[in-house]
Design a protein around this motif. Structure first.
Motif, PDB file in Angstrom:
ATOM      1  N   ALA A 118      -0.650   2.601  -0.358  1.00 26.07           N
ATOM      2  CA  ALA A 118      -0.524   3.384  -1.595  1.00 26.07           C
ATOM      3  C   ALA A 118       0.594   2.841  -2.465  1.00 26.07           C
ATOM      4  O   ALA A 118       0.450   2.723  -3.699  1.00 26.07           O
ATOM      5  N   LEU A 119       1.714   2.484  -1.841  1.00 22.95           N
ATOM      6  CA  LEU A 119       2.840   1.934  -2.593  1.00 22.95           C
ATOM      7  C   LEU A 119       2.497   0.564  -3.170  1.00 22.95           C
ATOM      8  O   LEU A 119       2.872   0.259  -4.308  1.00 22.95           O
ATOM      9  N   GLN A 120       1.783  -0.262  -2.405  1.00 23.33           N
ATOM     10  CA  GLN A 120       1.392  -1.587  -2.890  1.00 23.33           C
ATOM     11  C   GLN A 120       0.537  -1.481  -4.143  1.00 23.33           C
ATOM     12  O   GLN A 120       0.648  -2.305  -5.058  1.00 23.33           O
ATOM     13  N   ALA A 121      -0.325  -0.465  -4.209  1.00 17.44           N
ATOM     14  CA  ALA A 121      -1.188  -0.284  -5.376  1.00 17.44           C
ATOM     15  C   ALA A 121      -0.382   0.140  -6.596  1.00 17.44           C
ATOM     16  O   ALA A 121      -0.688  -0.253  -7.721  1.00 17.44           O
ATOM     17  N   LEU A 122       0.661   0.926  -6.362  1.00 11.61           N
ATOM     18  CA  LEU A 122       1.452   1.468  -7.468  1.00 11.61           C
ATOM     19  C   LEU A 122       2.594   0.534  -7.866  1.00 11.61           C
ATOM     20  O   LEU A 122       2.810   0.259  -9.058  1.00 11.61           O
ATOM     21  N   HIS A 123       3.331   0.051  -6.866  1.00  9.69           N
ATOM     22  CA  HIS A 123       4.496  -0.810  -7.102  1.00  9.69           C
ATOM     23  C   HIS A 123       4.506  -1.942  -6.072  1.00  9.69           C
ATOM     24  O   HIS A 123       5.213  -1.848  -5.048  1.00  9.69           O
ATOM     25  N   PRO A 124       3.770  -3.005  -6.315  1.00  9.58           N
ATOM     26  CA  PRO A 124       3.700  -4.083  -5.310  1.00  9.58           C
ATOM     27  C   PRO A 124       5.044  -4.730  -5.008  1.00  9.58           C
ATOM     28  O   PRO A 124       5.289  -5.148  -3.879  1.00  9.58           O
ATOM     29  N   GLY A 125       5.918  -4.783  -6.004  1.00  2.80           N
ATOM     30  CA  GLY A 125       7.231  -5.375  -5.780  1.00  2.80           C
ATOM     31  C   GLY A 125       8.100  -4.512  -4.885  1.00  2.80           C
ATOM     32  O   GLY A 125       8.833  -5.023  -4.023  1.00  2.80           O
ATOM     33  N   VAL A 126       8.052  -3.213  -5.074  1.00  3.08           N
ATOM     34  CA  VAL A 126       8.825  -2.299  -4.228  1.00  3.08           C
ATOM     35  C   VAL A 126       8.326  -2.389  -2.790  1.00  3.08           C
ATOM     36  O   VAL A 126       9.116  -2.435  -1.843  1.00  3.08           O
ATOM     37  N   ALA A 127       7.002  -2.431  -2.625  1.00  5.44           N
ATOM     38  CA  ALA A 127       6.429  -2.542  -1.284  1.00  5.44           C
ATOM     39  C   ALA A 127       6.858  -3.850  -0.619  1.00  5.44           C
ATOM     40  O   ALA A 127       7.212  -3.867   0.570  1.00  5.44           O
TER      41      ALA A 127
END
Length: 325
Positions: A118-127
């Motif tokens: 879910a995080l990769q879809a929203l913020h790939p850099g944060v993930a």
């Protein structure tokens, strides 16, 4: 992590991966001992204590935090009873930028497959940043322990005849930036005003302030400089980082004048001779800092951290290099 002797009475523990949170620590082994910066989690702090324990007679009486970032203060709690010294701005700043709960939440999230996707879809850099941190760090159990002694511009210690000068130089990388000079040993512990063989990042301050700080270190004429991140160096490490910052600012101005966004500029600017440094895509932060100055924005304007990590991710992808923080 490795222990390295810097001078007769100065030592450093270096994190050799040299990525985000891989901060260095220092030891001045005089007058009851002074540790400089306390690592990014309890496991690294304990390992640092174990390494310094090979040369010190007992746990140190003092700790210095060079600034407020978590990777320099998250081991404070292991130095129970020690005097913890920092610039006056650091305690309040730590509440905002070094709260371990935010990073702890990120690490727990990327460890869970569903949350990570879910995080990769929203913020790939944060993930991506979270997954990198998860390789080496665990913030469980970390508590924020504040400095007990604060100062304004300078603070001096006398360690059984060895003078130690704490010099406030911020805001530069962060608000509370302090360099520690040991004149008798010709050593400077620079904190994060100096990165070596990895791309520097600055959260608060200006290019001019950073240049002034680097020039000050040169004027102190140390034989050895312990950077906040990266291997030991001499004056050449200081001048090389200044040259990098000058290069990025000049290239950024051309892109700014051409109407490019900071992200477009970061993708376009050639890494030049600095492409072999760790995490070269962090150039985005330095371009964005330059753009903020060109737009006459305040030096302490807040950053959208998620947007920064995503931009670094985009730059790495555009350049065809490994995503690294």
């Amino acid at each position: 992590m490795k222990l390295q002797q810097v001078s007769d009475n100065c030592f450093a523990v270096l994190n050799e991966k040299n990525r985000v949170c891989d901060a260095n620590s220092g030891l001045i082994n005089r007058g009851g001992g002074v540790v400089i910066d306390t690592q990014s989690d309890l496991a690294h702090a304990r390992r640092m204590i174990e390494l310094f324990g090979k040369v010190w007679p007992a746990m140190p009486k003092r700790v210095i935090n060079t600034h407020e970032d978590g990777d320099h203060v998250w081991g404070n709690q292991l130095f129970e009873g020690a005097e913890i010294i920092a610039h006056r701005s650091v305690p309040e700043r730590m509440k905002h930028v070094a709260n371990p709960e935010e990073t702890r939440h990120l690490l727990h999230g990327v460890a869970n497959e569903a949350a990570r996707k879910a995080l990769q879809a929203l913020h790939p850099g944060v993930a991506a940043a979270g997954q990198q941190l998860l390789e080496d760090y665990n913030l469980d159990g970390v508590e924020l322990v504040m400095p007990t002694t604060v100062f304004d511009t300078r603070y001096e210690l006398d360690l059984d005849g060895t003078e130690v000068h704490l010099i406030y130089v911020g805001p530069c990388h962060q608000v509370g930036d302090t360099v520690i000079h040991v004149p008798k040993e010709r050593v400077v512990f620079a904190g994060d005003v100096l990165f070596r063989h990895c791309t520097p990042m600055g959260w608060v301050g200006t290019y001019e302030k950073w240049f002034q700080c680097l020039d000050l270190i040169v004027q102190l004429n140390p034989e050895v400089v312990v950077p906040g991140h990266g291997p030991l160096c001499g004056i050449e490490g200081v001048t090389e980082m200044k040259a990098y910052l000058q290069y990025v600012r000049e290239a950024s101005k051309k892109c700014f004048d051409a109407g490019l966004t900071s992200l477009e500029a970061a993708k376009r600017i050639d890494f030049g001779p600095y492409g072999e440094w760790r995490a070269p895509a962090r150039i985005f932060m330095n371009v964005e800092r330059a753009y903020r100055e060109f737009r006459n924005e305040p030096a302490d304007a807040p950053w959208d951290h998620a947007a920064v990590f995503d931009a670094v991710y985009e730059v790495a992808k555009a350049k065809g290099i490994e995503v690294e923080y």
